[in-house]
Design a protein around this motif. Structure first.
Motif, PDB file in Angstrom:
ATOM      1  N   ALA A 199       0.840  -1.200   0.000  1.00 27.61           N
ATOM      2  CA  ALA A 199       0.000   0.000   0.000  1.00 27.61           C
ATOM      3  C   ALA A 199       0.877   1.253   0.000  1.00 27.61           C
ATOM      4  N   LEU A 200       0.539   2.219  -0.889  1.00 27.63           N
ATOM      5  CA  LEU A 200       1.293   3.459  -0.990  1.00 27.63           C
ATOM      6  C   LEU A 200       0.335   4.650  -0.839  1.00 27.63           C
ATOM      7  N   ASP A 201       0.868   5.679  -0.180  1.00 28.79           N
ATOM      8  CA  ASP A 201       0.140   6.947  -0.156  1.00 28.79           C
ATOM      9  C   ASP A 201       0.363   7.643  -1.505  1.00 28.79           C
ATOM     10  N   PRO A 202      -0.646   8.344  -2.063  1.00 28.16           N
ATOM     11  CA  PRO A 202      -0.456   9.026  -3.359  1.00 28.16           C
ATOM     12  C   PRO A 202       0.743   9.962  -3.373  1.00 28.16           C
ATOM     13  N   GLU A 203       1.165  10.472  -2.211  1.00 22.75           N
ATOM     14  CA  GLU A 203       2.314  11.370  -2.168  1.00 22.75           C
ATOM     15  C   GLU A 203       3.606  10.641  -2.509  1.00 22.75           C
ATOM     16  N   GLN A 204       3.611   9.268  -2.411  1.00 26.34           N
ATOM     17  CA  GLN A 204       4.814   8.503  -2.715  1.00 26.34           C
ATOM     18  C   GLN A 204       4.997   8.282  -4.203  1.00 26.34           C
ATOM     19  N   LEU A 205       4.027   8.636  -5.014  1.00 29.18           N
ATOM     20  CA  LEU A 205       4.157   8.498  -6.465  1.00 29.18           C
ATOM     21  C   LEU A 205       5.062   9.596  -6.998  1.00 29.18           C
ATOM     22  N   SER A 206       5.579   9.378  -8.182  1.00 29.54           N
ATOM     23  CA  SER A 206       6.407  10.396  -8.824  1.00 29.54           C
ATOM     24  C   SER A 206       5.530  11.577  -9.230  1.00 29.54           C
ATOM     25  N   GLY A 207       6.205  12.701  -9.648  1.00 29.72           N
ATOM     26  CA  GLY A 207       5.446  13.889 -10.005  1.00 29.72           C
ATOM     27  C   GLY A 207       4.467  13.635 -11.128  1.00 29.72           C
ATOM     28  N   GLY A 208       4.909  12.963 -12.202  1.00 29.22           N
ATOM     29  CA  GLY A 208       4.012  12.683 -13.324  1.00 29.22           C
ATOM     30  C   GLY A 208       2.894  11.741 -12.931  1.00 29.22           C
ATOM     31  N   GLU A 209       3.209  10.712 -12.078  1.00 29.77           N
ATOM     32  CA  GLU A 209       2.178   9.761 -11.648  1.00 29.77           C
ATOM     33  C   GLU A 209       1.131  10.453 -10.779  1.00 29.77           C
ATOM     34  N   ARG A 210       1.617  11.363  -9.922  1.00 28.90           N
ATOM     35  CA  ARG A 210       0.657  12.073  -9.085  1.00 28.90           C
ATOM     36  C   ARG A 210      -0.283  12.938  -9.934  1.00 28.90           C
ATOM     37  N   ALA A 211       0.298  13.591 -10.963  1.00 27.64           N
ATOM     38  CA  ALA A 211      -0.530  14.431 -11.825  1.00 27.64           C
ATOM     39  C   ALA A 211      -1.595  13.614 -12.531  1.00 27.64           C
ATOM     40  N   LEU A 212      -1.181  12.442 -13.093  1.00 30.07           N
ATOM     41  CA  LEU A 212      -2.144  11.573 -13.778  1.00 30.07           C
ATOM     42  C   LEU A 212      -3.176  11.039 -12.789  1.00 30.07           C
ATOM     43  N   PHE A 213      -2.714  10.706 -11.597  1.00 28.71           N
ATOM     44  CA  PHE A 213      -3.629  10.192 -10.578  1.00 28.71           C
ATOM     45  C   PHE A 213      -4.705  11.245 -10.265  1.00 28.71           C
ATOM     46  N   ASN A 214      -4.263  12.493 -10.080  1.00 36.32           N
ATOM     47  CA  ASN A 214      -5.226  13.544  -9.737  1.00 36.32           C
ATOM     48  C   ASN A 214      -6.166  13.849 -10.893  1.00 36.32           C
ATOM     49  N   LEU A 215      -5.625  13.843 -12.123  1.00 37.42           N
ATOM     50  CA  LEU A 215      -6.498  14.058 -13.283  1.00 37.42           C
ATOM     51  C   LEU A 215      -7.523  12.940 -13.393  1.00 37.42           C
ATOM     52  N   SER A 216      -7.094  11.728 -13.099  1.00 38.02           N
ATOM     53  CA  SER A 216      -8.034  10.604 -13.112  1.00 38.02           C
ATOM     54  C   SER A 216      -9.121  10.805 -12.070  1.00 38.02           C
ATOM     55  N   LEU A 217      -8.738  11.281 -10.862  1.00 39.75           N
ATOM     56  CA  LEU A 217      -9.717  11.520  -9.809  1.00 39.75           C
ATOM     57  C   LEU A 217     -10.697  12.613 -10.214  1.00 39.75           C
TER      58      LEU A 217
END
Length: 906
Positions: free
Chosen positions: A788-806
């Motif tokens: 299990a990972l917190d979204p903050e542990q993702l890379s910058g690009g992964e976090r951006a895609l994650f947030n856009l997906s949300l």
């Protein structure tokens, strides 16, 4: 809901711009700082006003301007609406002067009312619009960086679950309010029971009967004393009447004595006045004799026809009114004739004087005009000489100008361009330089991103484990990609060196092109100047001819005016002499009028003397009548005096002294009784008032007892009703709470499913298996191995895609929940690629295509990324003029062709 058209005037970098927005994917493309985001901010500002932006109105209005305007047209549920906002500077402050919204059967005016109408129409305020549909620049990670509580509040508000919590809180407040009222009513009920018991123990009816018996006894005593008082008052009145009558008789006798003395004195005084009146009559007769002598003298000075007697002596009585009126009428007729002659003479004298004066003035005017014409002739001659000199100077200047034009033409004899093509050549060089610079900026951004990823990966490898979760990093996709990052950096550095050299070459070419544009512009200016000089020479020659003709004509006209002035002056002298003769006639006639006035004054003197004699005769008659009246009045007073004496004798005989003494004794007895009885009556009345107050108090207590019983019955019924209401509100409060929890659970399940579908689409690989969103809106990312990972542990690009997906999942959830009854606003992405490398950008393109497939009618993207340009149905370009610092917007005719054009990297 869809945007259809946005029109701007003096909004941020736009002086004047208009853009139609269509369905599908629209990409707004341009360099950083060119004003791409300002277009979307203008749409957002039109809907919700300046309060929705992070700027003031001063920041919105273009620098150096005092007013601005934004006009937005949008469609919603098949209807078209238009919002217009106009800003204007007043002193040091910029304010909204016009804010209107127009639509089918609706017109709204005022910033507050327009914002409220838009919020109600779209079912979301500005904050909800940003959290749902508008991903603003720099806020792509907003929801991930938020705390679970903040994320819960944001999503609950979007899904309208906050309303249920609001309703539950209202129900809870209502329940507490009912409890307070119920407790208050129960306390009032206990208090009423205590009061009713106390009044029932007082035996109020027995007390009332006792007080009413005592009151009847006191009323009987008061009645007896009041009857005795009335008899005493009657006796006192009779005694006072006898005494008053005795006093009146004595007063009457005193008055009669005074009247008798007054009558005697008045008779004596009037007799003296009769003697004085006799003397005045003698004096008036003497005055009449004197006036008749003066009348005879005045009549002799006046030649009155028929005024003399046989001895040529003037008879004053013969000077009657008819003779005077006839003489006065004769004088009036003579005066009228003289005045007519005088008026004619004065009119003739005035006319002749005016004619002489006007002729002299006309002569002066003609001489002045002649002098002015000679001065104008001199000025025209001087102007002609100046025009001749100017024509010679302009001819020399024209020759010099032709030499400079020939020199500039020689610069265009050789390539690269001919005259008229310099501007197009410069724009071509500018476009090439701009494309190269954009490519260089893009490469530098990619290099910076690659270096950051390399530094992150090297830091993870050096640490040996993740600083967030503590898991080992060996074999993780971040550490394994270090070699790829290093190779990518080397390629990017080489590309940047090549692009920098190309920029230097194109800047030199641009400098040459700029110099040719300046030369072309100078050549055009010189040609225009040559045309103006030729026109100036022709104008000078025409002025020379016209001014010399004008000077000759002015001299001839001046000579004619001098001759006319001499004729007018001779005529003025002739009329002036005639005016002097007319003035002598006027003076003679005025003397005749003076003689007539003197004779009229003599007639006035005769009339005044006759009037004075008549007045003296009338005064003698009045004095005689006055003496007769006084004599008659004294006769009457003597008779009245005798009557007074007889009346006095009768009253003196009628006085009864014994009856007077009896009346005095009766008066003293009555006054003594009346002085004592009031005290006794006051005492009895005081007892009666006290008894009446006690009876009133008992009756009031009985009434209060009945009222307390009625109040108790009413409050008891209210307490019973409040118990029922309290039970219903408690049930309603629990229902709202359970419903909110159930709806949140369902929405969380749906949102989690949509989030995983969207993230799988844009980030399908072997690293991550799924995303979990719990009931408290806590987000967790699971790797394939279950870590299990917190979204903050993702890379910058992964976090951006994650947030856009949300954000896209939330948009889908709202759209499906509304089920078409209120279409969602456009999905707006402002610079979503800031934190993405080229691989992640392609996944963002897949996300955009998926949102289109799911039925999003309008997607607006601000970006300078070529991959997104390729995915556009409609491409809009934004450019900023470096000289004016103003932006312009344009639509590419075919977005698909623009997407396949070679970039600076090819």
């Amino acid at each position: 809901m869809r945007f259809e058209r946005i029109r701007l005037r003096n909004f941020k970098p736009y002086a004047d711009a208009e853009l139609d927005l269509r369905d599908g994917v629209t990409v707004i493309h341009g360099l950083n700082g060119s004003g791409k985001s300002s277009l979307l901010e203008a749409c957002f500002f039109a809907l919700y006003g300046a309060n929705a932006l992070d700027e003031t109105l001063d920041d919105i209005v273009t620098t150096g301007e005092d007013e601005a305007e934004v006009d937005l047209q949008f469609a919603h549920e098949g209807e078209t609406f238009n919002i217009r906002r106009e800003l204007r500077r007043s002193g040091d402050r910029i304010g909204t002067t016009i804010c209107t919204l127009e639509g089918p059967d609706v017109a709204v005016d005022g910033a507050t009312d327009v914002r409220a109408f838009v919020t109600d129409l779209l079912r979301m305020d500005a904050e909800a619009f940003v959290n749902c549909a508008y991903v603003r620049q720099g806020e792509v990670n907003k929801l991930i960086n938020a705390t679970p509580a903040q994320r819960q509040d944001t999503i609950d508000d979007l899904l309208q679950l906050g309303k249920l919590e609001e309703y539950r809180e209202r129900a809870g407040q209502a329940r507490l309010g009912v409890e307070d009222v119920r407790s208050e009513r129960k306390g009032a009920l206990a208090k009423l029971d205590s009061q009713i018991e106390a009044k029932e123990d007082a035996d109020l009816h027995a007390r009332l009967n006792e007080l009413e018996t005592k009151l009847a006894d006191v009323d009987s005593d008061i009645e007896r004393f009041e009857e005795q008082k009335a008899r005493a008052e009657e006796t006192l009145a009779e005694a006072e009447e006898v005494l008053d009558s005795h006093e009146e008789t004595k007063a009457t006798l005193d008055d009669l004595d005074g009247d008798i003395a007054d009558l005697r004195e008045t008779i004596e005084s009037d007799e003296k006045e009769r003697d004085e009146l006799r003397s005045e009559i003698v004096d008036r007769r003497d005055r009449i004799d004197e006036l008749e002598r003066e009348l005879e003298s005045a009549a002799e000075k006046t030649d009155l026809e028929g005024a003399t007697g046989a001895d040529d002596a003037v008879d004053a009585a013969a000077v009657d009114a008819d003779v005077l009126d006839a003489r006065r009428e004769s004088l009036n007729e003579r005066e009228e004739a003289v005045r007519e002659e005088l008026t004619d003479a004065r009119r003739r004298e005035t006319m002749l004087s005016n004619q002489a004066e006007k002729l002299a003035e006309r002569a002066d005017e003609l001489e002045t005009r002649a002098e002015e014409l000679r001065e104008r002739a001199s000025e025209a001659e001087s102007t002609a000489n100046d025009a001749e000199s100017r024509a010679e100077e302009r001819s020399a200047e024209l020759a010099e100008l032709d030499d400079e034009i020939d020199a500039l033409r020689e610069r265009f004899d050789d390539p690269p361009v001919a005259v008229g093509e310099a501007t197009a050549h410069r724009e071509s060089v500018q476009a090439s330089l701009r494309e190269t610079r954009e490519s260089l900026a893009t490469k530098r951004a990619e290099l910076e991103s690659a270096r950051e990823r390399l530094e992150e990966a090297e830091a993870l490898r050096a640490a040996g484990k993740c600083p967030e979760c503590g898991q080992p990093v060996d074999g993780s996709p971040h550490v394994d990609a270090i070699g790829e990052h290093e190779a990518e950096i080397a390629d990017l550095e080489a590309d940047i060196d090549d692009l920098e050299a190309e920029v230097d070459e194109r800047e030199a070419a641009l400098e040459t092109a700029e110099s040719l544009v300046d030369a072309e512009s100078r050549l055009g200016n010189l040609r225009e100047k040559r045309t103006l000089i030729e026109s100036s020479i022709e104008d000078a020659r025409e002025t020379l001819r016209e001014r010399r003709e004008e000077a000759e004509s002015a001299r001839e006209e001046a000579d004619e005016l001098d001759a006319q002035a001499e004729e007018k002056r001779e005529a003025a002298e002739t009329q002036s002499a005639a005016a002097e003769d007319a003035e002598a006639d006027v003076q003679s006639l005025e003397g005749d009028l003076d003689e007539i006035e003197t004779e009229r004054e003599r007639l006035d003197r005769v009339e005044a003397l006759r009037s004075a004699i008549d007045e003296a005769d009338s005064e003698i008659d009045r004095l005689r009548e006055r003496r007769q009246t006084i004599a008659e009045q004294n006769d009457e007073r003597r008779e009245y005096l005798q009557e007074k004496r007889e009346r006095r004798e009768e009253l003196a005989d009628a006085v009864d002294e014994e009856r007077v003494e009896t009346a005095k004794a009766n008066k003293a007895d009555a006054e003594e009784y009346l002085a004592n009885v009031p005290e006794k009556l006051d005492e009895l009345r005081g007892q009666r008032d006290a008894l009446q107050n006690d009876i009133g108090g008992v009756k009031t207590s009985l009434t209060e007892l009945e009222s307390l019983r009625e109040d108790r019955a009413e409050i008891a019924a209210k307490v019973e009703a409040l118990d029922s209401v309290h039970e219903e509100i408690s049930t309603l409060e629990s229902t709202y709470s359970d419903l909110r929890a159930e709806l949140r659970r369902r929405n969380v399940e749906t949102l989690e499913r949509m989030l995983n579908e969207t993230f799988d689409l844009v980030y399908a690989n072997d690293a991550y298996s799924r995303i979990r969103l719990d009931d408290e809106y806590e987000l967790t990312v699971f790797q394939k191995d279950g870590t299990a990972l917190d979204p903050e542990q993702l890379s910058g690009g992964e976090r951006a895609l994650f947030n856009l997906s949300l954000r896209c999942a939330i948009y889908r959830l709202l759209a499906e929940g509304i089920e078409g009854s209120a279409p969602m606003p456009p999905l707006i992405l402002d610079e979503p690629t800031v934190f993405l490398d080229s691989g992640h950008v392609s996944r963002l393109v897949d996300l955009v295509e998926e949102m289109r497939r799911l039925g999003v009618a309008q997607i607006l993207i601000v970006s300078h990324d070529d991959d997104l340009v390729a995915a556009a149905d409609d491409l809009v370009t934004v450019e900023k003029d470096p000289t004016s610092n103003r932006s312009s917007v344009d639509r590419v005719a075919d977005a698909s062709l623009a997407a396949i054009e070679p970039s600076a990297d090819d």
